[in-house]
Structure formats: C-alpha cells, structure tokens
Design an enzyme around this catalytic site. Structure first.
Site, PDB file in Angstrom:
ATOM      1  N   GLU A 130      56.046   9.211 -51.660  1.00 33.98           N
ATOM      2  CA  GLU A 130      55.974   8.802 -50.250  1.00 33.98           C
ATOM      3  C   GLU A 130      55.823   7.277 -50.151  1.00 33.98           C
ATOM      4  O   GLU A 130      55.054   6.682 -50.921  1.00 33.98           O
ATOM      5  CB  GLU A 130      54.767   9.487 -49.599  1.00 33.98           C
ATOM      6  CG  GLU A 130      54.633   9.219 -48.115  1.00 33.98           C
ATOM      7  CD  GLU A 130      53.377   9.869 -47.512  1.00 33.98           C
ATOM      8  OE1 GLU A 130      52.437  10.202 -48.268  1.00 33.98           O
ATOM      9  OE2 GLU A 130      53.361  10.046 -46.277  1.00 33.98           O
ATOM     10  N   LYS A 180      58.543  12.339 -41.037  1.00 32.07           N
ATOM     11  CA  LYS A 180      57.342  13.146 -41.322  1.00 32.07           C
ATOM     12  C   LYS A 180      56.887  13.850 -40.042  1.00 32.07           C
ATOM     13  O   LYS A 180      56.602  13.197 -39.029  1.00 32.07           O
ATOM     14  CB  LYS A 180      56.252  12.218 -41.854  1.00 32.07           C
ATOM     15  CG  LYS A 180      54.964  12.873 -42.278  1.00 32.07           C
ATOM     16  CD  LYS A 180      54.093  11.827 -42.988  1.00 32.07           C
ATOM     17  CE  LYS A 180      52.783  12.344 -43.482  1.00 32.07           C
ATOM     18  NZ  LYS A 180      52.060  11.355 -44.303  1.00 32.07           N
ATOM     19  N   CYS A 239      54.548  14.652 -47.476  1.00 30.79           N
ATOM     20  CA  CYS A 239      53.103  14.734 -47.780  1.00 30.79           C
ATOM     21  C   CYS A 239      52.318  15.782 -46.997  1.00 30.79           C
ATOM     22  O   CYS A 239      52.359  16.954 -47.326  1.00 30.79           O
ATOM     23  CB  CYS A 239      52.466  13.347 -47.657  1.00 30.79           C
ATOM     24  SG  CYS A 239      50.823  13.335 -48.426  1.00 30.79           S
TER      25      CYS A 239
HETATM   26  N1  LIG Z   1      49.948  10.642 -47.056  1.00 26.31           N
HETATM   27  C1  LIG Z   1      49.349  11.686 -46.520  1.00 26.31           C
HETATM   28  O1  LIG Z   1      49.877  12.336 -45.633  1.00 26.31           O
HETATM   29  N2  LIG Z   1      48.115  11.958 -46.998  1.00 26.31           N
HETATM   30  C2  LIG Z   1      47.267  12.919 -46.429  1.00 26.31           C
HETATM   31  C3  LIG Z   1      46.410  13.565 -47.417  1.00 26.31           C
HETATM   32  C4  LIG Z   1      46.952  14.862 -47.897  1.00 26.31           C
HETATM   33  O2  LIG Z   1      47.714  15.534 -47.194  1.00 26.31           O
HETATM   34  O3  LIG Z   1      46.621  15.259 -48.999  1.00 26.31           O
END
Ligand SMILES: NC(=O)NCCC(=O)O
Length: 370
Positions: free
Chosen positions: A119, A182, A219
């Site tokens: 990401e 996203k 993510c």
């Molecule tokens: N980048 C991101 O969405 N991190 C959130 C933490 C997770 O989903 O583990």
C-alpha cells in the site's frame, strides 16, 4: 525478544517442533503443502546481493480433460522505506523507486506475470502527495518486463484536490488499465486516514488482464467480508490486498482474513504488508489515551498468498524486504467451486433482501425473546 526480532512463525515451528509432528502441524495450520518453486540462480544471487529475501511456491490444480492449465506467476513485494522520513521528499521517492526497481528486475528473472507492491509503496506512512512520477515509473516497468503492475499510490484528483488511496493497474502493454480506490478508510489506532482520504468511489472493479481477472482490496478493506465478496461477484480470480499495518494492531488477524476470503470466494488472494519502523520527527497522538509517540510501531511484513482450497504459502519475513513469487493454476478456482459449491449454495438474494431491510430506518432486528 522484541517484535522486530522475531523472524517468522514458520521458522519458529521448524526449529522447535519435532520432525514427526511438524508436517501434521503444518497441514492443520496451513493446508495442503505448497511445493517450492525452482527459481533461476541469477535471481537467487541477485536477491542475495541486493539484500532481500526471495521465496517461490507453487499452487497446483488437477489436470483437466477439456481445459489446459492456466498457470500465472505472481510477485508480491514488501519493503521498508529507504531514507528517513525527514529526508527531502524527492530523494525519498527516488530511493524507493530504485529499491523497488531492482526487486522487480528479479521478479522478471523469475518469470513473474503480475507484480503487486505494498500500500502507498513509494512513500512513508505520513508522506501523502500525488505521485505522477510513480505512475510513469510503474508503466515503464510494466512494458519493459511484459508484466501487469499493481501500483498502490496516493492519488490527488481534480479541482477539489481530493485525496484517494488508490491502486493503479497497469497492463503488461504499459497502458493504464484503470484504478481501484480504497473503499474502507480506517479510524483505528494511529491509522487516522479519514482525516485525509475520502472513501473510494470505484466500487469493486475487476481488471481483465492477459493473465487473469484481478482486483485490489486495499488494506483495511480486508476486515470487511462483503468487500471481498463483491470483488468476487464481479469475477475476480486473484484479489490483491496491499497493506500497511503494524504488529500490535492486526498481526493475529493477518493470516486469517485474506486466506478466509480465498476459501469463501473460490479465488486466490495475496496479502502484502510493508516492513520496518518509520520514525517521525514530530510526536503525534491519536486520541486513544496513548502517550505521544514518534512511530506507528513495527510493520510486520509476512506477505503471503492463499488458494481456494484453504492452503497458503509460507509468508515472507516479518523484518526483511522480500519478493514472494507464487505460481498459481487458476483452474483450481473452478475445481474447488465444483467441490465445495459455496457460490452455488450462497443465499445471495435472501441476504440482499434482509440487508436492504436492515439498513432502512425503523428496522427491527429478528430476535426471539422469552
Ligand atoms: N493502512 C491501513 O488501512 N491500516 C489499517 C490497519 C489495519 O487494517 O490493519
């Protein structure tokens, strides 16, 4: 031992379990064993010279009478940032380009057809600026190596300068096929992304490539089962999950979520996470009672691929840069669908009806009380 020193679950099992139990423990934990891929020696030595881990595995499908195998090689790249977060921005970006560029070159030596980066790969977790240079960089790689490139970036769009967390999919011709934004923006721990990104508006796009139909669930979207479901509804055969997440927050969930999605939707999934700890000069807090601090914690890597039969590849290291090469025969998707029939037995229209009712005002949950 600190979280940043513990190398991987697999290594720990291998060094501590008696030989007789190891294969049974692995079968139960990880499913049918994935065979190691023979990778070219030039790739193995280049990876070692460039100081990153290189691992290769194969998911096989049964030989069919009417369809030839549909083998595709996927490359997952995880890496730490190269320069400190207060170095001049252009230097940081150029350093990341050259690091990832040398890893993609090794992916090409290994015959990778589709490569996916982590990401917002070309920046540290707080360096959020539009990246047209990164787009050009990825397009050049795609054409040069005849490889589909999934390049997750920070996108700045239009008159209102809207910021999106986006994955650009570049065809192996070097042309941009499209983008996937996203869908689910985290508001957890130090990931206060709602203060700068908007929730994606590209739905659940699937990209038809020469090597298969692919989708990108970025993510935090991996915690949402319906998000995976909708990529699958649109025909995704491989769903990538480029991530940036830290040990204290999500590590126990990591090995379950993408793997469960592969099982539930008769497809392959690929989870990719960055490594390292990114230090920021200014202290910050996240309104969660924790003391002000200078970093998010340890990004634990552990990138892996999962197959529809419930098996998964070993993960990359928790601490080192790495390239995971995975060969998958996409015929396995339909073979497992024919065996388990989760799609055929899914009561989608019933769920759709009940879901529609449950989000309307005045909804009364269906609970029977004594
Ligand atoms: N980048 C991101 O969405 N991190 C959130 C933490 C997770 O989903 O583990």
């Amino acid at each position: 031992m600190s979280a940043c020193e513990f190398e991987s679950l697999e290594e720990s099992l291998e060094s501590h379990l008696p030989e007789a139990e190891l294969s049974e423990v692995k079968r139960i934990l990880f499913g049918k064993e994935t065979q190691k891929l023979d990778l070219p020696s030039c790739a193995v030595s280049a990876a070692s010279e460039r100081d990153f881990e290189l691992k290769g595995f194969r998911f096989e499908a049964a030989q069919e009478q009417l369809r030839p195998p549909r083998r595709v090689r996927v490359g997952l790249i995880q890496n730490r940032i190269v320069l400190p977060t207060d170095a001049p921005i252009l230097d940081q970006i150029n350093a990341m380009h050259s690091r990832v560029g040398e890893m993609v070159e090794v992916a090409a030596m290994c015959g990778v057809n589709i490569v996916c980066f982590q990401e917002t790969w070309s920046e540290s977790t707080n360096l959020y600026v539009c990246r047209s240079a990164t787009l050009c960089f990825a397009a050049v790689l795609a054409k040069k190596y005849n490889m589909v490139v999934v390049s997750p970036i920070l996108e700045r769009e239009g008159l209102h300068s809207t910021l999106w967390n986006t994955a650009v999919v570049i065809s192996n011709s070097g042309h941009v096929l499209g983008k996937s934004r996203k869908n689910h923006i985290p508001r957890i721990g130090d990931f206060n992304e709602s203060t700068y990104y908007m929730e994606g508006d590209t739905g659940h796009t699937v990209f038809q490539t020469q090597f298969g139909n692919i989708a990108v669930n970025i993510c935090y979207g991996r915690h949402h089962p319906l998000n995976w479901l909708m990529y699958s509804m649109n025909g995704a055969e491989i769903i990538f999950n480029p991530s940036a997440t830290v040990g204290a927050l999500s590590e126990p969930m990591w090995s379950i979520e993408a793997r469960n999605a592969a099982i539930a939707h008769h497809c392959f999934t690929c989870a990719i996470n960055r490594v390292g700890t990114e230090h920021f000069k200014s202290e910050f807090t996240s309104g969660d009672g924790k003391k002000a601090h200078h970093d998010f914690g340890h990004f634990y890597g552990s990138s892996y691929a999962a197959a529809p039969d419930g098996s998964r590849s070993p993960g990359l290291s928790r601490t080192r840069d790495g390239l995971l090469v995975v060969e998958m025969d996409l015929n396995l998707n339909r073979q497992i669908s024919d065996k388990w029939s989760f799609k055929m037995t899914g009561r989608y229209s019933e769920y759709a009806e009940e879901l529609t009712k449950s989000v309307r005002p005045g909804f009364k949950p269906n609970i029977v009380k004594e």
